[in-house]
Structure formats: structure tokens, C-alpha cells
Design a protein around this motif. Structure first.
Motif, PDB file in Angstrom:
ATOM      1  N   PHE A 193       0.820  -1.215   0.000  1.00 15.17           N
ATOM      2  CA  PHE A 193       0.000   0.000   0.000  1.00 15.17           C
ATOM      3  C   PHE A 193       0.856   1.268   0.000  1.00 15.17           C
ATOM      4  O   PHE A 193       0.447   2.288  -0.557  1.00 15.17           O
ATOM      5  N   ILE A 194       2.040   1.202   0.615  1.00 17.63           N
ATOM      6  CA  ILE A 194       2.944   2.351   0.550  1.00 17.63           C
ATOM      7  C   ILE A 194       3.354   2.612  -0.901  1.00 17.63           C
ATOM      8  O   ILE A 194       3.391   3.755  -1.363  1.00 17.63           O
ATOM      9  N   ASP A 195       3.632   1.534  -1.628  1.00 18.85           N
ATOM     10  CA  ASP A 195       3.980   1.679  -3.045  1.00 18.85           C
ATOM     11  C   ASP A 195       2.794   2.210  -3.852  1.00 18.85           C
ATOM     12  O   ASP A 195       2.961   3.024  -4.778  1.00 18.85           O
ATOM     13  N   GLU A 196       1.587   1.774  -3.498  1.00 22.01           N
ATOM     14  CA  GLU A 196       0.389   2.262  -4.196  1.00 22.01           C
ATOM     15  C   GLU A 196       0.179   3.752  -3.942  1.00 22.01           C
ATOM     16  O   GLU A 196      -0.181   4.513  -4.857  1.00 22.01           O
ATOM     17  N   ILE A 197       0.401   4.163  -2.689  1.00 25.79           N
ATOM     18  CA  ILE A 197       0.279   5.590  -2.341  1.00 25.79           C
ATOM     19  C   ILE A 197       1.276   6.413  -3.159  1.00 25.79           C
ATOM     20  O   ILE A 197       0.945   7.476  -3.691  1.00 25.79           O
ATOM     21  N   ASN A 198       2.486   5.897  -3.259  1.00 23.51           N
ATOM     22  CA  ASN A 198       3.520   6.592  -4.037  1.00 23.51           C
ATOM     23  C   ASN A 198       3.111   6.717  -5.496  1.00 23.51           C
ATOM     24  O   ASN A 198       3.280   7.768  -6.125  1.00 23.51           O
ATOM     25  N   SER A 199       2.519   5.645  -6.039  1.00 23.29           N
ATOM     26  CA  SER A 199       2.097   5.641  -7.443  1.00 23.29           C
ATOM     27  C   SER A 199       0.920   6.590  -7.676  1.00 23.29           C
ATOM     28  O   SER A 199       0.892   7.321  -8.668  1.00 23.29           O
ATOM     29  N   LYS A 200      -0.038   6.593  -6.758  1.00 19.34           N
ATOM     30  CA  LYS A 200      -1.250   7.411  -6.917  1.00 19.34           C
ATOM     31  C   LYS A 200      -1.007   8.892  -6.688  1.00 19.34           C
ATOM     32  O   LYS A 200      -1.525   9.747  -7.407  1.00 19.34           O
ATOM     33  N   TYR A 201      -0.224   9.184  -5.637  1.00 18.46           N
ATOM     34  CA  TYR A 201      -0.111  10.571  -5.192  1.00 18.46           C
ATOM     35  C   TYR A 201       1.305  11.141  -5.321  1.00 18.46           C
ATOM     36  O   TYR A 201       1.535  12.295  -4.952  1.00 18.46           O
TER      37      TYR A 201
ATOM     38  N   ILE B 234      -5.306  13.745   2.572  1.00 16.37           N
ATOM     39  CA  ILE B 234      -5.704  12.720   1.594  1.00 16.37           C
ATOM     40  C   ILE B 234      -6.412  11.569   2.293  1.00 16.37           C
ATOM     41  O   ILE B 234      -5.898  10.997   3.263  1.00 16.37           O
ATOM     42  N   ASN B 235      -7.608  11.233   1.797  1.00 11.46           N
ATOM     43  CA  ASN B 235      -8.354  10.069   2.279  1.00 11.46           C
ATOM     44  C   ASN B 235      -7.979   8.880   1.393  1.00 11.46           C
ATOM     45  O   ASN B 235      -8.271   8.870   0.199  1.00 11.46           O
TER      46      ASN B 235
END
Length: 367
Positions: A241-249, A296-297
Motif C-alpha cells: 500500500f505504501i507503493d500504491e500511495i507513491n504511485s497514486k499521489y 488525503i483520504n
């Protein structure tokens, strides 16, 4: 003269519990919040030392002085690879003193250093207090369970923690052996040749093969890993999820000054997500965290397939200690009469599927 009672304590990586055997019955005590298990967490602040549920409630505000998973480093050397890997993920500071890990925290406005035994003693003191509240009398004698694969240094460190807590440790017992005793007693088993006890908890993995002959228990073989458990599955989800956050935001929260506070909230969400996944459901309940960082939510979903892929190498490690036990005793896997699963991480469906498949679909006795 009334015989003095001895309590039994399961000093777990993530949760601990305490009980007693009396009147031909096993009793597990409830803590002040009404739960039979208590988080193995200790938090220190400017006024007091907190243990258990109260530490969880305020951990976000005092994350650097909230200590958890201490069992993973008790009785170990500072320079061990596993210890170093854990230290990198801990929000609290662990320092080296004569190649022993010491926890460094702020307590009553001073910087203090504590051994893992001293931290563990707070958890044991909490268990002692729960027992005394329940029994209405003082308690000193105790039996403490530890992973079957704990070495002599780790066992001695656990005994030392008990002494600091004011306990007379009568015996250190292997966790799978304790589980088999309870399993055999609760199911009124008098004789059975081969019981395989599989204990996958928050931070340790134990395998024991036992027999019960005329009510007497014999441990035939043990194996396991003192550094493998549910926390490792959680860390994989957190990294994902940390990687997903980095990718999204475009935000790498690992470099954020509030990283450990953000990670703590993410960890709680991942744990709930993992626990609440129904056996036959392909998609986990969504993770939703309001104002995770910078207003950010965060919301995301995770499929069972992705969860299993993220932890593929961990799942692949499950069978090795089981095979080691069977090979050591020179029996066939078909000679196993019963398989008992204990520990919270055995509720993971993939864990059950792997074990059941290896034993050709044999029924698993789940705690």
C-alpha cells in the motif's frame, strides 16, 4: 491448608493471556476490558507505564515510545540479521550495548534504556495482575509458554523477565506442547499415537509431533521458525500500500517526518483487512483511512490472489518444518492421526489450504 495456585501465561508476540487449571477445569481470565487476550504492548510517557489495550488506544500520539513485538528480539544478539531487520521497521529506537539490543525511550522526561527482558516483565506483570484480580489473591508461581524453537538464551531471558515481574517461574513449556495438553484435555483424549500441532502466531511458527498414551504426553519432535508469523504478512501488505500511495499521489511516505504515525494507521487497517477476509471471498473488504496524510483520504482494495502473491515466498516456507518433523521421526504423513491448528495466523485460508493439500485433504482441527 489451601494449595497455592500456579498460573499459566502465554507470552505472545502480539497478544498474551493468562489462566489457571483448577477444579478439573481450564480457566482463561478476562482483562479489565473484558477480553481474554491482551496486546503485548508497552508504552511509556511523562507520567506512567501503560500495558495492553490502553497502549493501542494512544499509540498514534506516542508511537516512538510504544514498544511491541519485543519477543522477536528477546535473548538475541544485536548483530543478528533478523534483529537488524526488525529494528529497521520498529518506530522505537533500539541501541547496541555489548551486542545486546536495548530499547531507548523517553520516560518521565528522561531518556531511558531497557532490556527486552525488562519490557517483557511489564507484560508479565499485567498478566499477573489480571490473574490476581480474577482469583482475589496474590499470585507468585507461574508456568510460561515459549516457542518450541526458542534457544537456551531466549528461554533464560524469559525466566529473567518473569523474575523481574515478581514471578517464581516454575517451568518454561513449549507453546505447541501446552496447546496439545489443552487440546487433549478439552477433547478428553486418553490415547492417540500422533498429533501434529501447528502453531502460527503473530511472530513465531512452531511444529510439534506428540503422542498421548494413557493420558501421558510425549513430544516426539519439534521444528519451526522463531522469526516468522502474522506480522510478516502485515508488513507485506503495508509495503504494497505504501507503493500504491507513491504511485497514486507521488508521495513516498517513508521519507515523511510522520512516517511511523502514518504506518501505524496503515498497519491497523491492514490487520483488520486480513482478519476480516471471509474464506470464500475473492476480494478483501476495502481499506479506507480518513486523512491518512496531507488531507488525503486513502481507499484501496486487495484481491485474495494479490494477497497470496505478495506473500508467496512466506507461504512456501510453511511445509518445511512440517516435513522436518515427519522426516525426523521416520513416519509417513499418513500416520498422522490428528492435525491441530493454533495461533491467529492459521485462520488465513491459504495457510489451511497448503496444509490440508499436503496431507491429502485430511481434516484440520481448528482452535
Amino acid at each position: 491448608m489451601t494449595k497455592k495456585l500456579a498460573i499459566g501465561i502465554d507470552l505472545g508476540t502480539t497478544y498474551s493471556c493468562v489462566g489457571v487449571f483448577r477444579n478439573d477445569n481450564i480457566e482463561i481470565f478476562h482483562n479489565n476490558e473484558g477480553f481474554r487476550i491482551t496486546p503485548s504492548c508497552v508504552s511509556l510517557d511523562d507520567e506512567e507505564v501503560l500495558v495492553g489495550n490502553s497502549t493501542v488506544y494512544q499509540s498514534g500520539m506516542n508511537i516512538e515510545n510504544t514498544i511491541f513485538n519485543i519477543k522477536r528480539i528477546i535473548g538475541r544478539d544485536f548483530d543478528e540479521e533478523n534483529v537488524q531487520n526488525d529494528i529497521k521497521r520498529f518506530p522505537f529506537k533500539v541501541i547496541n550495548k555489548n551486542n545486546r539490543p536495548y530499547v531507548q525511550v523517553k520516560y518521565k522526561r528522561n531518556i531511558e534504556e531497557y532490556t527486552p527482558e525488562e519490557i517483557s516483565s511489564n507484560i508479565l506483570s499485567e498478566m499477573k495482575g489480571i490473574a490476581e484480580d480474577y482469583l482475589g489473591e496474590k499470585v507468585t508461581d507461574a508456568v510460561i509458554s515459549v516457542p518450541a524453537y526458542f534457544n537456551d538464551t531466549q528461554r533464560k531471558a524469559t525466566i529473567d523477565a518473569g523474575k523481574i515481574a515478581g514471578l517464581n517461574v516454575l517451568q518454561i513449556i513449549n507453546e505447541p506442547t501446552a496447546a496439545a495438553l489443552a487440546y487433549g484435555f478439552n477433547n478428553k483424549i486418553k490415547s492417540i499415537e500422533n498429533i501434529l500441532v501447528i502453531d502460527l502466531g503473530g511472530g513465531t511458527y512452531d511444529i510439534s509431533l506428540l503422542s498421548i498414551i494413557n493420558g501421558k504426553y510425549e513430544v516426539k519432535a519439534i521444528s519451526g521458525d522463531t522469526h516468522f508469523g502474522g506480522e510478516d504478512f502485515n508488513e507485506r501488505l503495508i509495503d504494497y500500500f505504501i507503493d500504491e500511495i507513491n504511485s497514486k499521489y507521488g508521495k513516498d511516505i517513508r521519507s515523511d517526518s510522520n512516517y511511523y504515525k502514518i504506518k501505524n494507521r496503515l498497519k491497523s487497517a491492514c490487520e483488520r483487512c486480513k482478519i476480516q477476509l471471509p474464506p470464500k471471498k475473492c476480494k478483501m473488504d476495502p481499506i479506507e483511512i480518513f486523512n491518512l496524510f496531507n488531507g488525503i483520504n486513502f481507499k484501496s482494495n486487495l484481491t485474495r490472489a494479490r494477497f497470496e502473491e505478495l506473500n508467496k515466498d512466506l507461504f512456501n516456507e510453511l511445509l518445511k518444518p512440517i516435513k522436518d518433523v515427519i522426516n525426523f521421526t521416520k513416519i509417513n504423513k499418513s500416520d498422522i492421526n490428528e492435525i491441530a491448528l493454533i495461533g491467529g495466523s492459521t485462520h488465513i485460508q491459504k495457510v489451511q489450504d497448503i496444509i490440508s493439500s499436503y496431507f491429502d485433504g485430511k481434516e484440520l482441527k481448528k482452535k
